[in-house]
Enzyme design. Structure first.
Site, PDB file in Angstrom:
ATOM      1  N   ASP A 141       0.749   1.243  -0.757  1.00 13.52           N
ATOM      2  CA  ASP A 141       1.547   1.303   0.462  1.00 13.52           C
ATOM      3  C   ASP A 141       3.037   1.169   0.164  1.00 13.52           C
ATOM      4  O   ASP A 141       3.563   0.045   0.075  1.00 13.52           O
ATOM      5  CB  ASP A 141       1.093   0.189   1.406  1.00 13.52           C
ATOM      6  CG  ASP A 141       1.777   0.284   2.749  1.00 13.52           C
ATOM      7  OD1 ASP A 141       1.476  -0.546   3.622  1.00 13.52           O
ATOM      8  OD2 ASP A 141       2.622   1.184   2.923  1.00 13.52           O
ATOM      9  N   ASP A 171       6.602   6.380   3.614  1.00 15.78           N
ATOM     10  CA  ASP A 171       5.637   5.310   3.874  1.00 15.78           C
ATOM     11  C   ASP A 171       4.193   5.783   3.718  1.00 15.78           C
ATOM     12  O   ASP A 171       3.649   6.445   4.603  1.00 15.78           O
ATOM     13  CB  ASP A 171       5.869   4.794   5.310  1.00 15.78           C
ATOM     14  CG  ASP A 171       4.911   3.691   5.688  1.00 15.78           C
ATOM     15  OD1 ASP A 171       4.867   3.337   6.888  1.00 15.78           O
ATOM     16  OD2 ASP A 171       4.201   3.177   4.801  1.00 15.78           O
TER      17      ASP A 171
HETATM   18  C1  LIG Z   1       4.448  -3.940   7.379  1.00 14.15           C
HETATM   19  C2  LIG Z   1       3.537  -4.496   6.300  1.00 14.15           C
HETATM   20  N1  LIG Z   1       2.378  -3.628   6.123  1.00 14.15           N
HETATM   21  C3  LIG Z   1       1.248  -3.885   6.782  1.00 14.15           C
HETATM   22  O1  LIG Z   1       1.164  -4.848   7.503  1.00 14.15           O
HETATM   23  C4  LIG Z   1       0.096  -2.980   6.656  1.00 14.15           C
HETATM   24  C5  LIG Z   1      -1.256  -3.378   6.808  1.00 14.15           C
HETATM   25  C6  LIG Z   1      -1.715  -4.743   6.978  1.00 14.15           C
HETATM   26  C7  LIG Z   1      -2.524  -5.065   8.055  1.00 14.15           C
HETATM   27  C8  LIG Z   1      -2.974  -6.371   8.194  1.00 14.15           C
HETATM   28  C9  LIG Z   1      -2.617  -7.342   7.259  1.00 14.15           C
HETATM   29  C10 LIG Z   1      -1.802  -7.004   6.187  1.00 14.15           C
HETATM   30  C11 LIG Z   1      -1.329  -5.708   6.047  1.00 14.15           C
HETATM   31  C12 LIG Z   1      -2.143  -2.342   6.801  1.00 14.15           C
HETATM   32  S1  LIG Z   1      -1.293  -0.871   6.592  1.00 14.15           S
HETATM   33  C13 LIG Z   1       0.215  -1.619   6.454  1.00 14.15           C
HETATM   34  N2  LIG Z   1       1.320  -0.884   6.127  1.00 14.15           N
HETATM   35  C14 LIG Z   1       2.168  -0.400   7.011  1.00 14.15           C
HETATM   36  O2  LIG Z   1       2.125  -0.620   8.168  1.00 14.15           O
HETATM   37  C15 LIG Z   1       3.213   0.476   6.372  1.00 14.15           C
HETATM   38  N3  LIG Z   1       4.203   0.855   7.322  1.00 14.15           N
HETATM   39  C16 LIG Z   1       5.200  -0.218   7.540  1.00 14.15           C
HETATM   40  C17 LIG Z   1       6.299   0.382   8.393  1.00 14.15           C
HETATM   41  C18 LIG Z   1       7.237  -0.692   8.754  1.00 14.15           C
HETATM   42  C19 LIG Z   1       7.031  -1.651   9.698  1.00 14.15           C
HETATM   43  N4  LIG Z   1       8.136  -2.439   9.794  1.00 14.15           N
HETATM   44  C20 LIG Z   1       9.056  -2.005   8.888  1.00 14.15           C
HETATM   45  C21 LIG Z   1      10.348  -2.485   8.594  1.00 14.15           C
HETATM   46  C22 LIG Z   1      11.067  -1.829   7.596  1.00 14.15           C
HETATM   47  C23 LIG Z   1      10.521  -0.740   6.921  1.00 14.15           C
HETATM   48  C24 LIG Z   1       9.234  -0.269   7.215  1.00 14.15           C
HETATM   49  C25 LIG Z   1       8.526  -0.909   8.207  1.00 14.15           C
END
Ligand SMILES: CCNC(=O)c1c(-c2ccccc2)csc1NC(=O)CNCCc1c[nH]c2ccccc12
Length: 332
Positions: A224, A37
């Site tokens: 990401d 990730d």
């Molecule tokens: C989950 C969608 N990703 C995000 O919202 C995100 C944002 C983000 C923040 C605000 C609005 C839109 C996106 C910033 S960094 C970021 N990226 C992460 O947070 C990457 N890590 C996700 C880990 C994760 C969370 N739930 C899961 C379920 C399955 C596999 C991976 C995951």
């Protein structure tokens, strides 16, 4: 030193995530399938500290805290706790252990053992942990913040670089320490990365929606691998889906859906003069009903940057150049 690991799309759900077999432990090695990730910086796993009801169906890390130097060591007083913006979360304690990915080993890697995981992690039984590859400034271990696996290994690698070559509906590759020149078919276009927010953040030079004209405008984005979809400003998303008859923002989902009989338009992004093309077929995420499909492009909401998630990354060969703090894209 170099490494190369397979990136398997989660078999059951439309490339929702890509899982890498990670070997943890020296005395009693365990292979745990983890989501690499670039949007976070904690290496955490389901473990024997995770309540059974929350760990059902998952491979769990069982640290072997024997007395030899090669055994796992609990880091006294260290804890971690993370909340993702999709409202999922996890927290727990921290061990130090041997972590090997694609043949590249870190002997004293902080392995964050979950004591609590939220329901969306419990139900995703193919995924037994996250392997954070953003910058270590985002690591949540306290009182002593820990380093990512890549920060621990980078000085030993032939080059402080790694690459992502994800595929649509097929196994892809993460390579560490080298760039496989046979894996892409255009020059790699690099652009500087800002680490101020701890992400792989960069500026892209504009976009093109389907066959409309290219819109030249500098925009912020993060690369990401932990996010499935491509998240863009809501105005751009609205223009994109306006090209698909009957596509609309479904209030109950807070997302755009479109008739599964349609193929969404291509999405093209610019980096300098490079044009990266995401075929419309990559932007069909999956059915929500017999005739409606969930779009692969959705709004970034209040986020100050766009999120280039898996639906875009799988169309590119991506170079995460830690040594030069830059990111590279090439067609493949
Ligand atoms: C989950 C969608 N990703 C995000 O919202 C995100 C944002 C983000 C923040 C605000 C609005 C839109 C996106 C910033 S960094 C970021 N990226 C992460 O947070 C990457 N890590 C996700 C880990 C994760 C969370 N739930 C899961 C379920 C399955 C596999 C991976 C995951």
């Amino acid at each position: 030193l170099t490494g190369s690991a397979v990136a398997n799309p989660n078999p059951s759900n439309f490339d929702r995530e890509y899982l890498v077999p990670v070997i943890i432990g020296a005395v009693t090695p365990q292979t745990i399938n983890m989501d690499l990730d670039t949007g976070s910086s904690d290496l955490w796993v389901f473990s024997n500290s995770t309540p059974g009801a929350q760990a059902t169906g998952h491979v769990v890390y069982q640290p072997n805290t024997c007395n030899a130097s090669t055994c796992a060591k609990l880091l006294p007083g260290e804890t971690w706790s993370i909340q993702y913006s999709d409202m999922s979360s996890s927290s727990g304690i921290v061990y130090s252990d041997l972590v090997t990915i694609g043949g590249a080993a870190v002997s004293s890697q902080a392995v964050e053992a979950a004591q609590i995981v939220s329901s969306s992690f419990t139900t995703d039984t193919a995924n037994s942990g996250l392997l954070g590859m953003a910058f270590s400034s985002l690591n949540t271990c306290r009182p002593q913040q820990q380093l990512t696996w890549f920060d621990n290994i980078k000085a030993s690698l032939a080059a402080e670089v790694w690459t992502a070559n994800l595929q649509k509906g097929a196994a892809g590759t993460y390579n560490f320490g080298y760039i496989d020149s046979t894996a892409y078919n255009s020059n790699i276009t690099y652009t500087p990365v800002s680490t101020l927010r701890g992400f792989w953040e960069f500026t892209f030079s504009g976009y093109q929606l389907g066959s409309s004209s290219f819109v030249t405008t500098d925009m912020a984005a993060i690369a990401d691998t932990g996010t499935t979809l491509l998240l863009l400003p809501s105005a751009v998303v609205e223009s994109y889906w306006a090209q698909v008859p009957s596509a609309h923002l479904e209030p109950s989902l807070g997302a755009y859906i479109y008739p599964c009989s349609a193929t969404p338009p291509n999405f093209t992004f610019g980096i300098g003069s490079y044009r990266g093309v995401v075929p419309g077929s990559y932007l069909a995420y999956g059915p929500v009903s017999s005739q409606w499909c969930y779009g692969g492009i959705q709004s970034q909401g209040s986020s100050p940057f766009s999120v280039f998630g898996d639906v875009l990354l799988k169309a590119q060969f991506v170079v995460f150049d830690v040594g030069n703090l830059r990111i590279g894209y090439a067609a493949k």
